[in-house]
Scaffold this motif. Structure first.
Motif, PDB file in Angstrom:
ATOM      1  N   ASN A  29       0.832  -1.192   0.000  1.00  0.00           N
ATOM      2  CA  ASN A  29       0.000   0.000   0.000  1.00  0.00           C
ATOM      3  C   ASN A  29       0.874   1.251   0.000  1.00  0.00           C
ATOM      4  N   GLY A  30       0.365   2.261  -0.687  1.00  0.00           N
ATOM      5  CA  GLY A  30       0.995   3.569  -0.649  1.00  0.00           C
ATOM      6  C   GLY A  30       2.128   3.785  -1.621  1.00  0.00           C
TER       7      GLY A  30
ATOM      8  N   ASP B 102     -12.621 -12.188   3.600  1.00  0.00           N
ATOM      9  CA  ASP B 102     -12.283 -10.781   3.801  1.00  0.00           C
ATOM     10  C   ASP B 102     -11.494 -10.279   2.594  1.00  0.00           C
ATOM     11  N   GLU B 103     -11.676  -9.016   2.294  1.00  0.00           N
ATOM     12  CA  GLU B 103     -11.019  -8.440   1.126  1.00  0.00           C
ATOM     13  C   GLU B 103      -9.609  -7.954   1.467  1.00  0.00           C
ATOM     14  N   HIS B 104      -8.693  -8.207   0.560  1.00  0.00           N
ATOM     15  CA  HIS B 104      -7.360  -7.606   0.609  1.00  0.00           C
ATOM     16  C   HIS B 104      -7.383  -6.360  -0.277  1.00  0.00           C
ATOM     17  N   THR B 105      -6.824  -5.279   0.198  1.00  0.00           N
ATOM     18  CA  THR B 105      -6.827  -4.021  -0.557  1.00  0.00           C
ATOM     19  C   THR B 105      -5.395  -3.559  -0.803  1.00  0.00           C
ATOM     20  N   ILE B 106      -5.110  -3.207  -2.046  1.00  0.00           N
ATOM     21  CA  ILE B 106      -3.798  -2.695  -2.454  1.00  0.00           C
ATOM     22  C   ILE B 106      -4.015  -1.318  -3.066  1.00  0.00           C
ATOM     23  N   THR B 107      -3.246  -0.348  -2.591  1.00  0.00           N
ATOM     24  CA  THR B 107      -3.352   1.007  -3.137  1.00  0.00           C
ATOM     25  C   THR B 107      -1.982   1.458  -3.647  1.00  0.00           C
ATOM     26  N   PHE B 108      -1.990   2.156  -4.753  1.00  0.00           N
ATOM     27  CA  PHE B 108      -0.748   2.693  -5.303  1.00  0.00           C
ATOM     28  C   PHE B 108      -1.095   3.839  -6.247  1.00  0.00           C
ATOM     29  N   THR B 109      -0.076   4.596  -6.580  1.00  0.00           N
ATOM     30  CA  THR B 109      -0.241   5.751  -7.466  1.00  0.00           C
ATOM     31  C   THR B 109       0.816   5.693  -8.556  1.00  0.00           C
ATOM     32  N   ILE B 110       0.388   5.903  -9.776  1.00  0.00           N
ATOM     33  CA  ILE B 110       1.316   6.061 -10.899  1.00  0.00           C
ATOM     34  C   ILE B 110       1.370   7.553 -11.230  1.00  0.00           C
ATOM     35  N   ARG B 111       2.529   8.125 -10.976  1.00  0.00           N
ATOM     36  CA  ARG B 111       2.667   9.562 -11.200  1.00  0.00           C
ATOM     37  C   ARG B 111       2.672   9.866 -12.697  1.00  0.00           C
ATOM     38  N   PRO B 112       2.049  10.949 -13.094  1.00  0.00           N
ATOM     39  CA  PRO B 112       2.056  11.304 -14.525  1.00  0.00           C
ATOM     40  C   PRO B 112       3.418  11.857 -14.923  1.00  0.00           C
ATOM     41  N   PRO B 113       3.767  11.829 -16.213  1.00  0.00           N
ATOM     42  CA  PRO B 113       4.999  12.484 -16.666  1.00  0.00           C
ATOM     43  C   PRO B 113       4.876  13.988 -16.479  1.00  0.00           C
ATOM     44  N   PHE B 114       6.018  14.670 -16.529  1.00  0.00           N
ATOM     45  CA  PHE B 114       5.990  16.099 -16.207  1.00  0.00           C
ATOM     46  C   PHE B 114       5.079  16.863 -17.157  1.00  0.00           C
ATOM     47  N   TRP B 115       4.951  16.349 -18.395  1.00  0.00           N
ATOM     48  CA  TRP B 115       4.091  17.059 -19.341  1.00  0.00           C
ATOM     49  C   TRP B 115       2.601  16.805 -19.080  1.00  0.00           C
ATOM     50  N   GLN B 116       2.306  15.983 -18.055  1.00  0.00           N
ATOM     51  CA  GLN B 116       0.915  15.769 -17.670  1.00  0.00           C
ATOM     52  C   GLN B 116       0.630  16.229 -16.243  1.00  0.00           C
ATOM     53  N   THR B 117       1.581  16.981 -15.665  1.00  0.00           N
ATOM     54  CA  THR B 117       1.389  17.468 -14.305  1.00  0.00           C
ATOM     55  C   THR B 117       0.645  18.799 -14.322  1.00  0.00           C
ATOM     56  N   TRP B 118       0.082  19.143 -13.175  1.00  0.00           N
ATOM     57  CA  TRP B 118      -0.720  20.365 -13.094  1.00  0.00           C
ATOM     58  C   TRP B 118       0.136  21.611 -13.306  1.00  0.00           C
ATOM     59  N   TRP B 119       1.371  21.573 -12.751  1.00  0.00           N
ATOM     60  CA  TRP B 119       2.206  22.764 -12.907  1.00  0.00           C
ATOM     61  C   TRP B 119       2.632  22.954 -14.354  1.00  0.00           C
ATOM     62  N   PHE B 120       2.827  21.785 -15.068  1.00  0.00           N
ATOM     63  CA  PHE B 120       3.165  21.902 -16.479  1.00  0.00           C
ATOM     64  C   PHE B 120       1.979  22.450 -17.271  1.00  0.00           C
ATOM     65  N   TYR B 121       0.774  21.975 -16.903  1.00  0.00           N
ATOM     66  CA  TYR B 121      -0.426  22.510 -17.555  1.00  0.00           C
ATOM     67  C   TYR B 121      -0.554  24.017 -17.319  1.00  0.00           C
ATOM     68  N   ILE B 122      -0.261  24.438 -16.065  1.00  0.00           N
ATOM     69  CA  ILE B 122      -0.356  25.876 -15.759  1.00  0.00           C
ATOM     70  C   ILE B 122       0.661  26.657 -16.572  1.00  0.00           C
ATOM     71  N   LEU B 123       1.917  26.120 -16.637  1.00  0.00           N
ATOM     72  CA  LEU B 123       2.950  26.795 -17.421  1.00  0.00           C
ATOM     73  C   LEU B 123       2.539  26.907 -18.877  1.00  0.00           C
ATOM     74  N   ILE B 124       2.039  25.790 -19.428  1.00  0.00           N
ATOM     75  CA  ILE B 124       1.596  25.809 -20.822  1.00  0.00           C
ATOM     76  C   ILE B 124       0.444  26.782 -20.998  1.00  0.00           C
ATOM     77  N   ALA B 125      -0.460  26.784 -20.010  1.00  0.00           N
ATOM     78  CA  ALA B 125      -1.602  27.695 -20.101  1.00  0.00           C
ATOM     79  C   ALA B 125      -1.134  29.152 -20.098  1.00  0.00           C
ATOM     80  N   ILE B 126      -0.122  29.438 -19.245  1.00  0.00           N
ATOM     81  CA  ILE B 126       0.389  30.817 -19.192  1.00  0.00           C
ATOM     82  C   ILE B 126       1.032  31.196 -20.518  1.00  0.00           C
ATOM     83  N   VAL B 127       1.875  30.292 -21.059  1.00  0.00           N
ATOM     84  CA  VAL B 127       2.543  30.576 -22.325  1.00  0.00           C
ATOM     85  C   VAL B 127       1.526  30.748 -23.438  1.00  0.00           C
ATOM     86  N   VAL B 128       0.566  29.801 -23.473  1.00  0.00           N
ATOM     87  CA  VAL B 128      -0.456  29.882 -24.524  1.00  0.00           C
ATOM     88  C   VAL B 128      -1.267  31.161 -24.371  1.00  0.00           C
ATOM     89  N   SER B 129      -1.587  31.505 -23.101  1.00  0.00           N
ATOM     90  CA  SER B 129      -2.368  32.719 -22.863  1.00  0.00           C
ATOM     91  C   SER B 129      -1.614  33.955 -23.342  1.00  0.00           C
TER      92      SER B 129
END
Length: 946
Positions: free
Chosen positions: A609-610, A680-707
């Motif tokens: 988990n995690g 009983d249920e076994h639960t597994i949790t994990f996260t796959i991080r997006p590439p930098f070009w799919q991160t929120w800060w990259f989107y904001i940067l692109i949005a600023i440049v595009v704007s």
């Protein structure tokens, strides 16, 4: 003590037959962790994912044969070889734990175990203990070799002394004689002393020929059962209640110690049983063989009675003493009757059904059995093949056959029967010749139910016969059972239908928990409805509405053709076997699902988990390890991701894999499904991080440049648009001004023509007035022609001057009015209405005889100015005729100028507001004038401010 003979084998199945086809299994250990280990002549194996896998060596070893699988108090697992090496299983490999000195090792026998201090006890040349890093000899026999040791109780390990037939015991690291006197001479005369067993306060000794001796309040001697020579016995104690005698040739003899000593008889006579493992009384039993894998007995209380025939078709209770079976009518096969002690008797080669106190046919041993056969000459042959029977009262029976419905006796008088010729007591249901196969009677309502090949029929207490339907169609019923006031019907399409009051009022289907809609047979016993279908047997409690499943845990691996409940057991026919199961048998959830290593993108994760991994770690791989050998065939592993629908894997699956997961948060739920009973249920949790070009800060940067780019482009385009708009506006204004400048000469020319007419008429006064008004009109025209919009009052004043001029020309024949409802701050396009007035005068009123009238009205409509110009002239049609006659094809310059200017106004204001419509007016069918409606945009002081 009673030793029961001639028992059948308990229900069982095999595992490892392929892996151990040429292998000797020497020792078995079903570990508390759920894994099954087998020590063989080819090394150590562990059972996982439906097969045995080799446990690799991680040390130097002498030979590959392994024996004596043992556990210490911490459940660590060990084994040994005949060379005295003791190994420990660490993880998934074998490591050397201890090596016994050669002086303590015999050439033919080596065994080891642990005492209550986890000190290794070695029995070979003698008895040796390893404690505190030192070896110590406890006992060395003088003449004979030690045969076997009972390690069942670690605080008192039992060892038979072959020298003087005494029982030795190891307690607290010391060895003592447990019994001072030797065994009875009769035991010694029959063979060597083999094994010691302690149960409660009694101590038992066993010899190699099967003799036993009991120490305690009484001393008795017994002999293990045998029908033929099976060689000497070996002994293995699995728990404090069970001891197994193993023949050195084939078969075993289970011995149980409760209030007395008993045996289940000689079992598995077709196999050499080399070793046994069973943790608790009546828990799953594992039997090792040479070359046949491992025999698994899920429950030793489940018995199999085997026929030589390929199929057993029917079971019958006979005088409540026997259970009878019917096999196909094949030459050489008899119908067997099995008693509760397993003995087989011959009953008949015919259909069997038992009713106490009534003779249906002739059988020498069992006269109360329904039967029919070509051999018998009894009148019962006239009934065809009997399929079922039911007691109506003490003197009346009804039965279904291949020729219809019959009765024996005087009961059911309200039903129309036809007596059989020459028979006083046998009757046939009148007018019914269909092949029938089940019958039932409901005493409370006196209803008789029977099923044919294509219908289910009910005859009520008044003799009225009707076909029962379900969903508008007749019911094809295979079997009928009565419970209370309800009738239960087995069907092959609709599951179990429940009938009450002569109609279907309930159903047991897949939605209610039935596992298969094709139901073959029903059987009611107490409050339970036993249901046989293609998937096995289910039990439905009628009072609690709860289900119980009889499946492979109870050795059912094929469909059940017949079954019945008798005393405390359920008897079933499955293939060529009759299986007997306790009615209170329970399938406990003795299984475990272990989740092993988790890999994300090929990288091992620490914990389940995690985890948070990069976008390129998009492959999920989880090791699965289901540990429950007897459940592998009846359970599934279920999984789902992020709350989606559950999906299934077989219990033997080794991995759960998801390929190419997209970035995001994930939750994987895993459980075990045993006939819709979930772990009983076994639960597994994990996260796959997006590439930098799919991160929120990259989107904001692109949005600023595009704007910024968009803003820059927008500003440039806006400047360009403004410039273009200015050019367009300037062009339109120039065109409007040019147009107005063209209109002025046209208007002036028309006015001068009017003055000329007055001069020629020598009308001095009107000529002077006209010139004054004309000068005023020209001045206003010059002033307003350069303006786009002028106040409404100036527009009206301009029109007043123009109409005054025209009135001078028309004299008293012409009259006009101008009405305005517009606020004073409204502005309208300049000089746009005058051309319409001019057209009305020139084309509509000039050629009219008599009074001429022109009305002009301004009002607000839909945020625009609507100007209505109405004349009582000759109309457009007549005016056109005159114009055509005078000038030919000609279009007024004023009309062209009006349309062009309106178009320019619309272009300039980017709208379609400026327009005009012309309507012809009629009176009593004759033209009475023209109405022009002009729509113009408005401009107010607020608009100017904005």
């Amino acid at each position: 003590m009673w030793l029961q003979a001639h028992a059948q084998n308990p229900a069982h199945f095999f595992i490892g037959q392929e892996e151990f086809a040429n292998t000797h299994v020497y020792s078995i250990e079903h570990h508390p962790n759920g894994l099954l280990y087998a020590a063989t002549n080819y090394g150590l194996y562990v059972y996982r994912h439906g097969k045995f896998n080799t446990v690799p060596w991680n040390c130097e070893h002498k030979g590959s044969s392994l024996f004596s699988l043992r556990r210490d108090s911490k459940d660590n697992l060990y084994c040994a070889n005949l060379s005295g090496q003791i190994f420990k299983i660490v993880g998934d490999s074998i490591e050397l734990f201890l090596e016994t000195p050669k002086q303590y090792i015999a050439n033919t026998y080596f065994s080891f175990g642990f005492d209550d201090k986890d000190s290794p006890i070695v029995v070979s040349k003698g008895v040796t203990i390893y404690r505190n890093g030192n070896w110590k000899s406890l006992f060395i026999p003088k003449k004979k070799t030690l045969y076997s040791v009972n390690y069942l109780k670690r605080d008192s390990i039992l060892i038979p002394n072959p020298d003087n037939s005494q029982m030795l015991v190891i307690t607290n690291g010391k060895i003592d004689v447990l019994a001072d006197e030797p065994l009875m001479q009769e035991v010694l005369n029959q063979g060597s002393f083999r094994f010691g067993f302690r149960s409660d306060n009694c101590l038992y000794s066993f010899g190699d020929e099967g003799y036993t001796y009991q120490y305690g309040a009484s001393r008795e001697q017994y002999l293990l059962p045998r029908e033929k020579y099976i060689g000497p016995w070996r002994y293995i104690a699995t728990n404090s209640q069970n001891l197994f005698a193993l023949s050195v040739t084939r078969g075993i003899c289970p011995i149980q110690f409760n209030d007395s000593v008993s045996t289940a008889g000689y079992q598995f006579s077709d196999f050499f049983i080399s070793c046994i493992d069973q943790k608790e009384f009546n828990s799953p039993l594992f039997l090792g063989t040479f070359g046949n894998g491992i025999i698994v007995v899920p429950n030793t209380d489940i018995l199999e009675y085997a026929h030589d025939a390929n199929q057993v078709e029917k079971l019958t209770l006979i005088k409540e003493e026997y259970v009878g079976s019917l096999v196909p009518d094949i030459p050489g096969f008899e119908r067997h009757v099995f008693t509760d002690n397993g003995e087989a008797l011959f009953a008949s080669k015919n259909y069997m059904e038992y009713f106490d106190g009534m003779e249906f046919g002739v059988l020498p041993d069992f006269s109360s059995i329904i039967c029919n056969s070509h051999v018998l000459t009894n009148p019962v042959q006239r009934f065809g093949t009997i399929k079922g029977a039911v007691r109506i009262n003490q003197k009346t029976f009804a039965f279904a056959s291949s020729d219809g419905i019959f009765k024996l006796g005087e009961g059911l008088p309200y039903i129309n029967w036809t007596s059989l010729e020459g028979e006083k007591n046998y009757f046939k249901l009148e007018g019914y010749d269909k092949r029938c196969h089940s019958i039932a009677y409901l005493p409370e309502t006196q209803e008789l139910f029977f099923s044919a090949l294509d219908e289910l029929v009910c005859i009520d207490g008044k003799g009225k016969r009707k076909t029962i339907e379900f969903n508008g169609k007749p019911i094809v019923c295979l079997n009928i059972e009565i419970c209370g006031s309800k009738v239960y019907c087995a069907t092959h399409e609709h599951g179990v239908l429940i009938i009450e009051g002569g109609k279907v009022f309930g159903q047991l289907s897949l939605e209610e928990g039935l596992q298969d809609m094709y139901v073959r047979k029903l059987y009611v016993h107490k409050d339970n409805l036993y249901i046989s279908h293609r998937s096995g047997v289910q039990i439905f409690n009628i009072k609690t509405n709860r289900w119980k499943v009889i499946d492979e845990l109870f050795a059912l691996r094929s469909s059940v053709s017949d079954f019945l409940a008798w005393e405390d057991r359920l008897w079933m026919t499955s293939g060529s076997k009759i299986i007997s199961i306790p009615l209170d048998a329970q399938s406990s959830k003795d299984y475990k699902l272990h989740l092993g290593e988790l890999y994300l993108g090929g990288k091992l994760q620490h914990g389940l988990n995690g985890a948070s991994v990069s976008h390129d770690s998009d492959k999920f791989r989880l090791s699965l390890d289901f540990r429950g050998i007897i459940y592998e065939r009846v359970v599934n592993i279920e999984y789902r991701m992020n709350g989606t629908d559950w999906k299934q894997l077989p219990a033997t699956a080794s991995e759960l894999i998801f390929e190419a997961l997209s970035p995001g948060d994930y939750q994987v739920d895993i459980r075990v499904n045993h006939h819709d009973q979930f772990s009983d249920e076994h639960t597994i949790t994990f996260t796959i991080r997006p590439p930098f070009w799919q991160t929120w800060w990259f989107y904001i940067l692109i949005a600023i440049v595009v704007s910024m780019v968009v803003l820059s482009v927008y500003r440039r385009q806006l400047r360009k648009n403004r410039l273009e708009q200015k050019l367009v506006t300037d062009r339109l204004e120039s065109e409007l001004k040019a147009l107005r400048s063209q209109m002025n000469p046209h208007f002036i020319f028309n006015s001068l023509n009017s003055i000329q007419d007055l001069v020629m008429q020598q009308d001095t006064k009107n000529t002077y007035d006209y010139i004054v008004l004309f000068s005023q009109l020209v001045r206003n025209t010059l002033n307003y022609s350069s303006l786009d919009f002028i106040p409404i009052e100036k527009e009206i004043a301009f029109l007043e001057v123009y109409l005054s001029l025209e009135k001078l020309r028309f004299k008293e024949d012409f009259d006009y009015s101008i009405h305005c409802d517009l606020p004073e701050d409204y502005e309208v396009p300049s000089l746009l209405i005058q051309p319409f007035l001019e057209n009305a005068l020139v084309h509509g009123l000039m050629h009219k005889h008599g009074a001429k009238r022109l009305d002009v009205e301004f009002k607000v409509k839909d945020e625009c100015v609507e100007c209505r110009i109405m004349d009582n002239g000759i109309g457009r049609k007549r005016a056109k005729e005159i114009l055509d006659r005078q000038r030919g094809e000609h279009k007024s310059f004023a009309t062209e100028a009006i349309e062009q200017r309106l178009n320019l106004i619309n272009e300039q204001s980017d709208s379609k507001i400026a327009s005009y419509k012309i309507k012809d007016l009629y009176k009593q069918g004759e033209p009475s004038g023209t109405l022009v409606i002009v729509t113009l945009p408005i401009r107010t002081d607020d608009d100017l401010g904005n």
